[in-house]
Motif scaffolding. Structure first.
Motif, short mmCIF file in Angstrom:
data_model
loop_
_atom_site.label_atom_id
_atom_site.label_comp_id
_atom_site.label_asym_id
_atom_site.label_seq_id
_atom_site.Cartn_x
_atom_site.Cartn_y
_atom_site.Cartn_z
N ALA A 106 -108.37 4.35 -55.19
CA ALA A 106 -108.66 4.06 -53.78
C ALA A 106 -109.08 2.60 -53.62
CB ALA A 106 -109.76 4.98 -53.28
N GLY A 107 -108.67 2.03 -52.52
CA GLY A 107 -109.01 0.64 -52.25
C GLY A 107 -107.93 -0.34 -52.69
N GLU A 108 -106.97 0.10 -53.46
CA GLU A 108 -105.88 -0.77 -53.89
C GLU A 108 -104.61 -0.35 -53.15
OE1 GLU A 108 -105.22 -1.13 -58.07
OE2 GLU A 108 -107.35 -0.96 -58.51
N PRO A 109 -104.26 -1.04 -52.07
CA PRO A 109 -103.08 -0.64 -51.30
C PRO A 109 -101.81 -0.91 -52.09
CG PRO A 109 -103.93 -2.72 -50.50
CD PRO A 109 -104.90 -2.22 -51.55
N LEU A 110 -100.84 -0.04 -51.88
CA LEU A 110 -99.53 -0.23 -52.51
C LEU A 110 -98.74 -1.24 -51.70
CD1 LEU A 110 -98.46 3.42 -53.33
CD2 LEU A 110 -99.14 1.66 -54.92
N ARG A 111 -98.06 -2.12 -52.40
CA ARG A 111 -97.19 -3.10 -51.74
C ARG A 111 -95.76 -2.65 -52.01
NH1 ARG A 111 -100.69 -7.09 -54.76
NH2 ARG A 111 -99.19 -6.48 -56.30
N VAL A 112 -95.29 -1.76 -51.17
CA VAL A 112 -93.98 -1.16 -51.39
C VAL A 112 -93.08 -1.47 -50.20
CG1 VAL A 112 -92.76 1.01 -51.75
CG2 VAL A 112 -95.01 0.70 -52.71
N ARG A 113 -91.84 -1.81 -50.50
CA ARG A 113 -90.84 -1.98 -49.45
C ARG A 113 -90.00 -0.72 -49.41
NH1 ARG A 113 -88.10 -7.12 -51.34
NH2 ARG A 113 -89.75 -7.44 -52.80
N HIS A 114 -90.07 -0.01 -48.30
CA HIS A 114 -89.28 1.22 -48.17
C HIS A 114 -87.88 0.88 -47.67
CE1 HIS A 114 -92.54 3.95 -49.03
NE2 HIS A 114 -93.32 3.19 -48.29
N LEU A 115 -87.01 1.84 -47.81
CA LEU A 115 -85.65 1.66 -47.33
C LEU A 115 -85.64 1.55 -45.81
CD1 LEU A 115 -83.85 4.35 -49.49
CD2 LEU A 115 -83.76 1.88 -49.80
N PRO A 116 -84.81 0.71 -45.25
CA PRO A 116 -84.73 0.65 -43.79
C PRO A 116 -84.19 1.96 -43.24
CG PRO A 116 -83.05 -0.72 -44.80
CD PRO A 116 -83.92 -0.22 -45.91
N ASP A 117 -84.42 2.17 -41.95
CA ASP A 117 -83.99 3.43 -41.32
C ASP A 117 -82.48 3.63 -41.43
OD1 ASP A 117 -86.54 4.09 -40.66
OD2 ASP A 117 -86.45 3.18 -38.66
N SER A 118 -81.72 2.53 -41.48
CA SER A 118 -80.26 2.67 -41.58
C SER A 118 -79.85 3.25 -42.93
CB SER A 118 -79.58 1.33 -41.37
OG SER A 118 -79.99 0.42 -42.37
N ALA A 119 -80.69 3.03 -43.97
CA ALA A 119 -80.36 3.56 -45.29
C ALA A 119 -80.81 5.00 -45.44
CB ALA A 119 -81.01 2.70 -46.38
N ALA A 120 -81.75 5.43 -44.57
CA ALA A 120 -82.22 6.81 -44.64
C ALA A 120 -81.14 7.73 -44.08
CB ALA A 120 -83.52 6.95 -43.87
N GLY A 121 -81.26 8.98 -44.40
CA GLY A 121 -80.30 9.96 -43.91
C GLY A 121 -79.15 10.13 -44.87
N GLY A 122 -78.10 10.73 -44.37
CA GLY A 122 -76.96 11.00 -45.23
C GLY A 122 -76.93 12.48 -45.57
N SER A 123 -75.94 12.84 -46.33
CA SER A 123 -75.82 14.23 -46.73
C SER A 123 -76.86 14.56 -47.79
CB SER A 123 -74.41 14.49 -47.27
OG SER A 123 -74.27 13.85 -48.53
N LEU A 124 -77.07 15.84 -48.00
CA LEU A 124 -78.03 16.26 -49.02
C LEU A 124 -77.63 15.75 -50.40
CD1 LEU A 124 -78.97 19.93 -48.03
CD2 LEU A 124 -80.45 17.94 -48.09
N ALA A 125 -76.33 15.77 -50.68
CA ALA A 125 -75.87 15.29 -51.99
C ALA A 125 -76.17 13.80 -52.16
CB ALA A 125 -74.37 15.55 -52.15
N GLU A 126 -75.96 13.01 -51.10
CA GLU A 126 -76.27 11.57 -51.17
C GLU A 126 -77.76 11.34 -51.35
OE1 GLU A 126 -74.69 10.28 -47.46
OE2 GLU A 126 -72.66 9.99 -48.26
N LEU A 127 -78.57 12.12 -50.64
CA LEU A 127 -80.02 11.97 -50.77
C LEU A 127 -80.49 12.34 -52.17
CD1 LEU A 127 -81.16 13.40 -47.32
CD2 LEU A 127 -81.25 11.02 -48.08
N HIS A 128 -79.91 13.40 -52.73
CA HIS A 128 -80.27 13.79 -54.10
C HIS A 128 -79.82 12.72 -55.10
CE1 HIS A 128 -82.18 17.69 -53.89
NE2 HIS A 128 -81.29 18.08 -52.99
#
Length: 171
Positions: A106-128
């Motif tokens: 606790a107290g140490e924030p993660l510095r993470v870059r998440h995927l943009p919304d355009s990269a999210a989604g797709g078929s279940l197979a693509e997500l897996h």
């Protein structure tokens, strides 16, 4: 069998010219572990890096959970395979979250870059497939840091995502 050496050694030739060596400016030796920008507390930095990779896997797992729930809701008849995947994803998210909490106190924030919304989604197979790739990255980083618990978690997730991809292709 071998010919004798017929010339002076480079080392003895260098020692015979002390004036030339004194005239040259002496350069500092390179230390490959002396990089600028790397925190002095390297183990904490490496734990933070691993926690960041796990956080990316956790976000992919959350996206898979949402897509699996949507697929279950849209299906006319309940699919037991998807129900099992949903339960597996929920327990995996819990284990990944626990491991992130262990690595990043606790107290140490993660510095993470998440995927943009355009990269999210797709078929279940693509997500897996994407989650499988992220778990592979976690495995590489965990193995390099000799973190057995995280490496085993990553292997388990890779196996689960590979099996889900195979099941989705067969269906």
């Amino acid at each position: 069998m071998y010919e004798p050496i017929r010339h002076k050694s480079v080392h003895t030739m260098r020692e015979s010219a002390p004036m030339a060596a004194a005239a040259r400016p002496r350069t500092a030796h390179h230390n490959s572990s002396d990089h600028t920008g790397v925190p002095a507390d390297r183990p904490a930095h490496l734990r933070q890096q691993l926690a960041g990779h796990l956080d990316a896997l956790l976000s992919a797992t959350a996206e898979l959970r949402r897509a699996t729930a949507a697929a279950l809701d849209a299906a006319p008849a309940p699919d037991p395979a998807l129900g099992g995947q949903r339960a597996d994803l929920e327990s995996a998210a819990q284990r990944i979250g626990d491991r992130i909490a262990e690595l990043s106190p606790a107290g140490e924030p993660l510095r993470v870059r998440h995927l943009p919304d355009s990269a999210a989604g797709g078929s279940l197979a693509e997500l897996h497939a994407r989650a499988h790739t992220l778990a592979g990255r976690v495995l590489v980083v965990a193995a390099a840091q000799q973190d057995t618990a995280t490496a085993m978690l990553a292997c388990t997730r890779m196996d689960a995502h590979e099996a889900a991809c195979r099941a989705l292709r067969a269906a």
